[in-house]
Each structure stands twice: as C-alpha cells, then as structure tokens.
Design a protein around this motif. Structure first.
Motif, PDB file in Angstrom:
ATOM      1  N   LEU A 182      -3.511   1.397 -10.973  1.00  0.00           N
ATOM      2  CA  LEU A 182      -2.463   1.339  -9.958  1.00  0.00           C
ATOM      3  C   LEU A 182      -3.049   1.224  -8.555  1.00  0.00           C
ATOM      4  CD1 LEU A 182       0.531   1.654  -9.038  1.00  0.00           C
ATOM      5  CD2 LEU A 182       0.113   4.143  -9.024  1.00  0.00           C
ATOM      6  N   ASN A 183      -4.127   1.939  -8.301  1.00  0.00           N
ATOM      7  CA  ASN A 183      -4.639   2.080  -6.938  1.00  0.00           C
ATOM      8  C   ASN A 183      -5.863   1.226  -6.623  1.00  0.00           C
ATOM      9  OD1 ASN A 183      -2.716   4.142  -6.222  1.00  0.00           O
ATOM     10  ND2 ASN A 183      -3.893   5.563  -7.496  1.00  0.00           N
ATOM     11  N   GLY A 184      -6.378   0.506  -7.618  1.00  0.00           N
ATOM     12  CA  GLY A 184      -7.558  -0.327  -7.399  1.00  0.00           C
ATOM     13  C   GLY A 184      -7.196  -1.800  -7.273  1.00  0.00           C
ATOM     14  N   SER A 185      -7.613  -2.413  -6.189  1.00  0.00           N
ATOM     15  CA  SER A 185      -7.358  -3.835  -5.979  1.00  0.00           C
ATOM     16  C   SER A 185      -8.451  -4.698  -6.607  1.00  0.00           C
ATOM     17  CB  SER A 185      -7.271  -4.132  -4.476  1.00  0.00           C
ATOM     18  OG  SER A 185      -7.108  -5.505  -4.233  1.00  0.00           O
ATOM     19  N   LEU A 186      -9.675  -4.177  -6.611  1.00  0.00           N
ATOM     20  CA  LEU A 186     -10.820  -4.942  -7.111  1.00  0.00           C
ATOM     21  C   LEU A 186     -11.621  -4.041  -8.039  1.00  0.00           C
ATOM     22  CD1 LEU A 186     -12.148  -7.745  -6.718  1.00  0.00           C
ATOM     23  CD2 LEU A 186     -13.570  -6.716  -4.943  1.00  0.00           C
TER      24      LEU A 186
END
Length: 207
Positions: free
Chosen positions: A194-198
């Motif tokens: 949910l909180n990681g873009s990469l």
C-alpha cells in the motif's frame, strides 16, 4: 510540472535507484544489465563498484548511447531468452524498472537465475496508495514512478508487490531481500504493498 522539472526529478530518482542497487553489488563482480537503456546504471556500477559485464538492449539508439557511455552492450531481444549466455556466467543479473515492459515475465526471471547467482529486480508498485486513489477517481495513475499517460506508456504489465511475490513463490524463487520506498524516497516497512511506490528485490534460487 514543466518538461525540464520532470527531467530533473527523473534524474534525481534515477540516481537514487542506482545507489540502492549498488549497495547489493559487491565490488569487482560480473554483472549483466537487462534492458539497460543508455547504459548509465552499468556505468555507475563500473565507476562506484568496479564491476565488469554487459548491458543488453534492443533499441538501436540506446545501444549507440551505451557505446558513447563506454559500456559494453549486446543488442538482442531479452523476450527471446538469454540462450547466448552460459549457466552462472555472471554474479548478478539486473533488470531495473523494465520488467513491467516485458511480455515474457516468467521466462525472463527464470533465465536471470540461470545465468547468475543472484538477480536484482526493481519495478513500480501499481498498488501504491496514490495509484489506487487515481483508479478510484476513474483514471489511470500517473506518478513519478509511473510517469506515462495511458495512451503512450511502454508498460504492458501492471503488477503489485503482492503479485510479484506470489509469482516468485510459484517459480520457486527465493526472495533474499526486499526494499520499498515511497515517492519521496523514504523507505517503508508497514504494508509496503500500500505504502511503497517503488520496490527492489534480491532474488536467488531456492536450495
């Protein structure tokens, strides 16, 4: 955001990505960089980690830029496999933010761990919070890690951290380490899907 601002942000993000990957590459290793673009990652690893190896790229213009950057490059389509490389001929094989542009995802991951002791993979996480919000609002997401509009994106696979780990389990691939970062480069450990873009992964064969 102007085109110049977008370019500057992309270059800053690129340097960040390179540094994360370099931390997993011991000095002096032999490295194969798949979908290497203009060869800047391999050039960075050569300068900072004293690695040797090759980039693999299909695009003619990118191949020419590799040569200008002093990177040894092989022009080939990795979708067709890595049959030109012997088993365990490299210490690391890297595919950095290019797996989502590939059709033969399973074959590429399997081949990476045939020709090297360890693989490093990075990709944008399609399940990142802001991407979910965009879809909930009725639009395909556009972000720093997914910078293209839906009509001109090179991406053909839109997958998540959870999807990738499920595929690794199915292919009997060992996840040795995972790092996830948000859009401003902060490492996240709570619910990275949910909180990681990469996302960045160190992968190996299961013993």
């Amino acid at each position: 955001m102007t085109e110049q601002e977008r370019r500057v942000k992309a270059e800053q993000r690129e340097r960040f990505d390179f540094a994360v990957i370099a931390n997993w590459i011991p000095p002096g290793e032999r490295v194969l960089d798949l979908g290497c673009g203009d060869g800047r990652l391999l050039r960075y690893l050569s300068d900072t980690r004293d690695v040797s190896g090759y980039g693999v790229e299909i695009d003619q213009e990118s191949v020419l830029w590799c040569i200008r950057n002093g990177v040894d490059v092989i022009q080939m389509d990795i979708e067709c496999g890595l049959s030109g490389f012997e088993d365990r001929s490299f210490d690391h094989v890297i595919i950095s933010q290019a797996l989502q542009t590939m059709h033969a995802t399973e074959g590429i991951l399997t081949e990476m761990l045939r020709v090297a002791e360890e693989a490093v993979v990075s990709f944008p996480n399609f399940a990142y919070r802001s991407n979910r919000e965009a879809i909930a609002a009725g639009h395909m997401p556009v972000s720093e890690d997914l910078p293209y509009d839906w009509f001109d994106t090179p991406n053909v696979r839109f997958f998540t951290i959870a999807d990738f780990e499920q595929l690794c389990a199915r292919l009997d691939i060992d996840i040795r380490e995972r790092l996830a970062f948000d859009e401003v480069g902060r490492e996240v450990s709570i619910d990275p899907n949910l909180n990681g873009s990469l996302a960045f992964y160190r992968l190996g064969r299961r013993s």
